[in-house]
Design an enzyme around this catalytic site. Structure first.
Site, PDB file in Angstrom:
ATOM      1  N   GLU A 181       1.603  -0.351  -5.146  1.00  0.00           N
ATOM      2  CA  GLU A 181       0.484   0.512  -5.523  1.00  0.00           C
ATOM      3  C   GLU A 181       0.900   1.759  -5.912  1.00  0.00           C
ATOM      4  O   GLU A 181       1.806   2.376  -5.368  1.00  0.00           O
ATOM      5  CB  GLU A 181      -0.361   0.434  -4.115  1.00  0.00           C
ATOM      6  CG  GLU A 181      -1.743   1.180  -4.783  1.00  0.00           C
ATOM      7  CD  GLU A 181      -2.508   1.958  -3.516  1.00  0.00           C
ATOM      8  OE1 GLU A 181      -1.917   2.399  -2.387  1.00  0.00           O
ATOM      9  OE2 GLU A 181      -3.761   2.190  -3.600  1.00  0.00           O
ATOM     10  N   HIS A 215      -0.962  10.540  -3.432  1.00  0.00           N
ATOM     11  CA  HIS A 215      -2.333  10.006  -2.914  1.00  0.00           C
ATOM     12  C   HIS A 215      -3.320  10.985  -3.121  1.00  0.00           C
ATOM     13  O   HIS A 215      -4.508  10.456  -3.298  1.00  0.00           O
ATOM     14  CB  HIS A 215      -2.127   9.566  -1.581  1.00  0.00           C
ATOM     15  CG  HIS A 215      -3.354   8.986  -1.038  1.00  0.00           C
ATOM     16  ND1 HIS A 215      -4.264   9.884  -0.291  1.00  0.00           N
ATOM     17  CD2 HIS A 215      -3.974   7.814  -1.001  1.00  0.00           C
ATOM     18  CE1 HIS A 215      -5.327   9.021  -0.001  1.00  0.00           C
ATOM     19  NE2 HIS A 215      -5.115   7.915  -0.468  1.00  0.00           N
ATOM     20  N   HIS A 244       1.028  -1.204   0.084  1.00  0.00           N
ATOM     21  CA  HIS A 244      -0.116   0.073   0.153  1.00  0.00           C
ATOM     22  C   HIS A 244       0.564   1.193  -0.222  1.00  0.00           C
ATOM     23  O   HIS A 244       1.541   1.470   0.822  1.00  0.00           O
ATOM     24  CB  HIS A 244      -0.732  -0.111   1.157  1.00  0.00           C
ATOM     25  CG  HIS A 244      -1.902   0.970   1.365  1.00  0.00           C
ATOM     26  ND1 HIS A 244      -1.873   1.928   2.268  1.00  0.00           N
ATOM     27  CD2 HIS A 244      -2.930   1.409   0.449  1.00  0.00           C
ATOM     28  CE1 HIS A 244      -2.739   2.908   2.257  1.00  0.00           C
ATOM     29  NE2 HIS A 244      -3.444   2.663   1.235  1.00  0.00           N
TER      30      HIS A 244
END
Ligand code: CA
Length: 336
Positions: A54, A69, A27
Site C-alpha cells: 500500500e 499517510h 498496510h
C-alpha cells in the site's frame, strides 16, 4: 475446482479453494515490524509474500505525489526542528506547504504522538532505531517494479489518494496527478492488473472512471460514522442499496473490520451480512486493518480474527500490518 476440508472452531467446513482469490495487502508496508511507508518496510512485506503493497499519497507544494499517510508532516518527521516557523495557525506542518526538495531534507521515523513525541505503538520498531527519507510515489513504483524484476514475483501496488477535497481547496488536483503517474507506468488499463486505487471520497473514484478513463481496479474505502469530506455517507454505502451504487464505479469496498465481524464478551464472533451483501452487489471486500498487537474489541486471538474474516465472512482479503502472519494463516488453512 479444488476442494479443501478445513477444521475450524465451528467444525468441519468444505471450502472451495479457488472460488475466492485471497488478497493480502501490506498496510503501509510491513508496518508492524518497520516504520510505516519506509522502503525497508516495503521490501520486507514483498519478501513476506504480500500480494500488494500500500501507498498513501499526498501532494507537495510543487505538485509531486509523495508516499505519506497524513497531510501533516510532524507525526512521522522532524519537520518542527528543521522548519520551526513553517506551521500554520493550527500549529501543524502541512506537506502541501513544502516543496519536494524541502521534504527530502526531513528525517522520517516510526509514527509518534506529535505532542508527547512518544511512539504510537510502543512495542514496535523504536523511534530512534532507523530513519529514512520520504520518497515519491514514482520512486516507490520503481522500487516495487525493481523487486519484482529481481525476485521474479509480481507484487502489485495499492495506492490511496488521500483527501482529494483538501487538495482541491489548496488548488491541487491530486486525483488527476496520481492517475496520470500510474497511467505512465502502464496501470489503469484493465481489471485484474496488479494495481488498485482506493479513496475515502467517492467523487474521486467516480472522476477516475468518467473523466480520466481509468479502466483498472478501484476500491471505495468506508470511514466511520462521520461523512466524508465530499459528503460520502459511509453508513449508506455499507447497506445493499449503497453497495449497488458503489458497484457502478468500483470493484471492491473497504470496510473497517467492525462492519464485517464483532465479538461478544465471551470472545464469540458474530459475522454480519456485509460480505454477503457486497458479493450480491458484485463487489469484493478488502477490510482493514489486521494488527496482532491491536486486536478488535473482545477478539481473543489473531487466529479468531483471520478465521472470521476469511472463513466466516468469506471475504477476499484486506490490509494487514503483519503480512507474514496473514500469509502464513492462509497457507496453514489451504487457502493459498
Ligand atoms: Ca491507507
Amino acid at each position: 475446482m479444488r476442494l479443501s476440508i478445513i477444521l475450524t472452531s465451528a467444525g468441519l467446513l468444505l471450502h472451495s479453494a479457488n472460488a475466492v482469490e485471497h488478497v493480502v495487502i501490506a498496510h503501509r508496508g510491513a508496518s508492524g515490524y518497520l516504520p510505516e511507508h519506509s522502503l525497508v518496510a516495503k521490501a520486507m512485506a514483498h519478501a513476506q509474500g504480500a500480494d500488494f503493497l500500500e501507498q498513501d499519497v499526498v501532494l507537495t507544494k510543487d505538485g509531486v505525489p509523495i508516499v505519506l499517510h497524513d497531510i501533516h508532516l510532524e507525526t512521522t518527521t522532524d519537520v518542527a526542528a528543521k522548519f520551526p516557523s513553517r506551521h500554520r495557525a493550527d500549529g501543524r506542518f502541512y506537506a502541501i506547504d513544502f516543496t519536494l526538495i524541502e521534504i527530502k531534507q526531513l528525517t522520517a521515523t516510526q509514527r509518534v504522538d506529535p505532542k508527547t513525541r512518544l511512539p504510537a505503538y510502543r512495542q514496535r520498531f523504536p523511534i530512534n532505531g532507523y530513519s529514512y527519507r520520504i520518497h515519491s510515489l514514482e520512486e516507490e513504483i520503481r522500487f516495487i517494479q525493481g523487486l519484482n524484476s529481481s525476485t521474479g514475483r509480481a507484487v502489485g501496488i495499492y495506492t490511496e489518494i488521500k483527501q482529494p477535497t483538501f487538495h482541491q481547496v489548496e488548488g491541487q488536483d491530486i486525483t488527476r496527478i496520481v492517475c496520470e503517474l500510474l497511467s505512465r507506468y502502464g496501470y489503469g488499463t484493465r481489471k485484474g492488473e496488479a494495481c488498485w486505487i482506493q479513496c475515502f471520497e467517492q467523487t474521486a473514484l467516480r472522476r477516475l472512471r468518467t473523466e480520466f478513463g481509468w479502466r483498472g481496479n478501484l476500491m471505495m474505502i468506508l470511514g466511520g460514522k462521520k461523512k466524508g469530506a465530499d459528503g460520502t455517507d459511509y453508513d449508506f454505502l455499507s447497506m445493499p442499496a449503497g453497495m449497488r451504487e458503489v458497484a457502478a464505479f468500483a470493484d471492491a469496498i473497504g470496510p473497517g473490520i467492525d462492519r464485517v465481524v464483532t465479538w461478544d464478551q465471551q470472545g464469540k464472533p458474530y459475522v454480519s451480512d456485509f460480505t454477503r451483501d457486497a458479493h450480491a452487489a458484485g463487489l469484493q471486500v478488502h477490510w482493514g486493518v489486521v494488527r496482532v498487537d491491536d486486536l478488535p474489541e473482545n477478539c481473543p486471538s489473531l487466529d479468531s480474527l483471520h478465521e472470521a474474516l476469511f472463513i466466516g465472512a468469506r471475504s477476499e482479503g484486506g490490509f494487514t500490518d503483519f503480512p507474514d502472519l496473514t500469509v502464513n494463516w492462509l497457507k496453514a488453512h489451504c487457502l493459498r
